[in-house]
Design an enzyme around this catalytic site. Structure first.
Site, PDB file in Angstrom:
ATOM      1  N   ARG A 143      16.686   0.674  -0.607  1.00 13.40           N
ATOM      2  CA  ARG A 143      15.468   0.443  -1.365  1.00 13.40           C
ATOM      3  C   ARG A 143      15.807   0.375  -2.848  1.00 13.40           C
ATOM      4  O   ARG A 143      16.526   1.240  -3.368  1.00 13.40           O
ATOM      5  CB  ARG A 143      14.440   1.564  -1.146  1.00 13.40           C
ATOM      6  CG  ARG A 143      14.148   1.913   0.314  1.00 13.40           C
ATOM      7  CD  ARG A 143      13.590   0.772   1.118  1.00 13.40           C
ATOM      8  NE  ARG A 143      12.321   0.285   0.635  1.00 13.40           N
ATOM      9  CZ  ARG A 143      11.134   0.782   0.975  1.00 13.40           C
ATOM     10  NH1 ARG A 143      11.051   1.798   1.779  1.00 13.40           N
ATOM     11  NH2 ARG A 143      10.032   0.242   0.508  1.00 13.40           N
ATOM     12  N   PRO A 179       0.765  -1.232   0.000  1.00  9.00           N
ATOM     13  CA  PRO A 179       0.000   0.000   0.000  1.00  9.00           C
ATOM     14  C   PRO A 179       0.800   1.289   0.000  1.00  9.00           C
ATOM     15  O   PRO A 179       1.486   1.629   0.954  1.00  9.00           O
ATOM     16  CB  PRO A 179      -0.800  -0.088   1.292  1.00  9.00           C
ATOM     17  CG  PRO A 179      -0.096  -1.124   2.122  1.00  9.00           C
ATOM     18  CD  PRO A 179       1.042  -1.661   1.370  1.00  9.00           C
TER      19      PRO A 179
END
Length: 288
Positions: A277, A2
């Site tokens: 990331r 999400p």
DNA sequence: AAGAGGCCCTGATAGC
DNA sequence: TGCTATCAGGGCCTCT
């Protein structure tokens, strides 16, 4: 799952299904979430009517009839499942986002209404539910967050003054919720692709023109993703049902080694790890 | 004060 | 087949 678009799609589903309904029962199976669920969570929620369902950034806020607020976050792996009651049983409602077959494990919280059930599933338990006693505390809880890209506060003045004396690269800032709220790791890469900006570019080097692009494309990418029902990647095994469609539109995310989708661009998508990331960008049109 | 890094947790997948 | 290592959509905390 999400980021802001996925959470917004969940909000919309909840709004259609539980607004103005009253909580009949709460089942808590695991209180050990990212933030420990308060012991009185069930007793506070019981018999409350859901007045309104809001979203800020990646948070959903249930307005309760007693004046309190239930705020929750889905973390990395949280999903919301909506089950409808048919005769005696609750069955999956596959017409809503992310409510395919209910997984067997990790269904931590059930919010049960007369004819509908909302189930929070979260294998990694990075998500959480909180109760805020009044609007002042709710406001305080969300006060340190930067504006969403849609808000007028997210403008050229705001960005350029925020970037003064800052050393980090632009990818890091798009993920920094104190700077701008709601963008996560997928959409950060996607936004920079549309801006033709290299993710490791230090923000103090960005020109006015580029800052404008960041504003426009942040809005554009998120709005588009909401329209497509969000992105669904790494879905649960053996499930079927409605998924988001935006993942088909990814220009760079998870496309390492593939050709750039921009017309007449000869570039190849590269993957680079930036502060732990994965970050994806075109080696040609995002050279600078 | 800003920025880097660790950590929370489970599950899927790749490599041996 | 079964082991281990790595990676995953987030965000908070601590240390420098």
């Amino acid at each position: 799952m999400p980021e802001l678009p996925e959470v917004e799609v969940v909000r919309q589903s909840l709004d259609k299904k539980i607004r103005r309904k009253t909580v009949k029962k709460i089942i808590v199976r695991n209180r050990n979430l990212r933030i420990k669920l308060p012991k009185n969570f069930a007793s506070i929620m019981k018999n409350q009517k859901i007045i309104k369902i809001d979203r800020f950034s990646k948070y959903i806020i249930l307005h309760l009839s007693g004046g309190k607020f239930c705020l929750f976050h889905l973390g990395m792996s949280g999903t919301i499942h909506i089950l409808l009651k048919k005769k005696k049983n609750f069955i999956t409602n596959s017409s809503f986002y992310n409510t395919p077959i209910l997984p067997k494990k990790h269904n931590h919280i059930e919010i049960i209404f007369k004819d509908i059930k909302v189930i929070y599933n979260d294998p990694r338990r990075f998500g959480f539910f909180q109760i805020l006693d009044n609007s002042f505390l709710l406001k305080k809880r969300l006060s340190h967050f930067g504006p969403e890209p849609f808000q007028s506060k997210f403008n050229l003045n705001y960005i350029s003054s925020f970037f003064k004396k800052k050393q980090k690269n632009i990818k890091n800032f798009l993920l920094d919720q104190n700077f701008v709220s709601g963008i996560g790791n997928i959409y950060a890469s996607e936004i920079l692709f549309f801006c033709k900006i290299n993710p490791i570019k230090e923000v103090h080097l960005l020109q006015k023109k580029e800052l404008k692009k960041i504003i426009i494309n942040s809005r554009r990418v998120l709005v588009n993703a909401i329209k497509k029902g969000g992105s669904t990647i790494r879905d649960f095994k053996n499930t079927s049902g409605k998924k988001g469609n935006f993942q088909k539109d990814f220009k760079v995310y998870d496309r390492e080694g593939l050709r750039c989708k921009r017309k007449s661009c000869e570039g190849i998508i590269l993957k680079k790890v930036i502060t732990n990331r994965s970050t994806f960008f075109c080696n040609y049109c995002q050279k600078n």
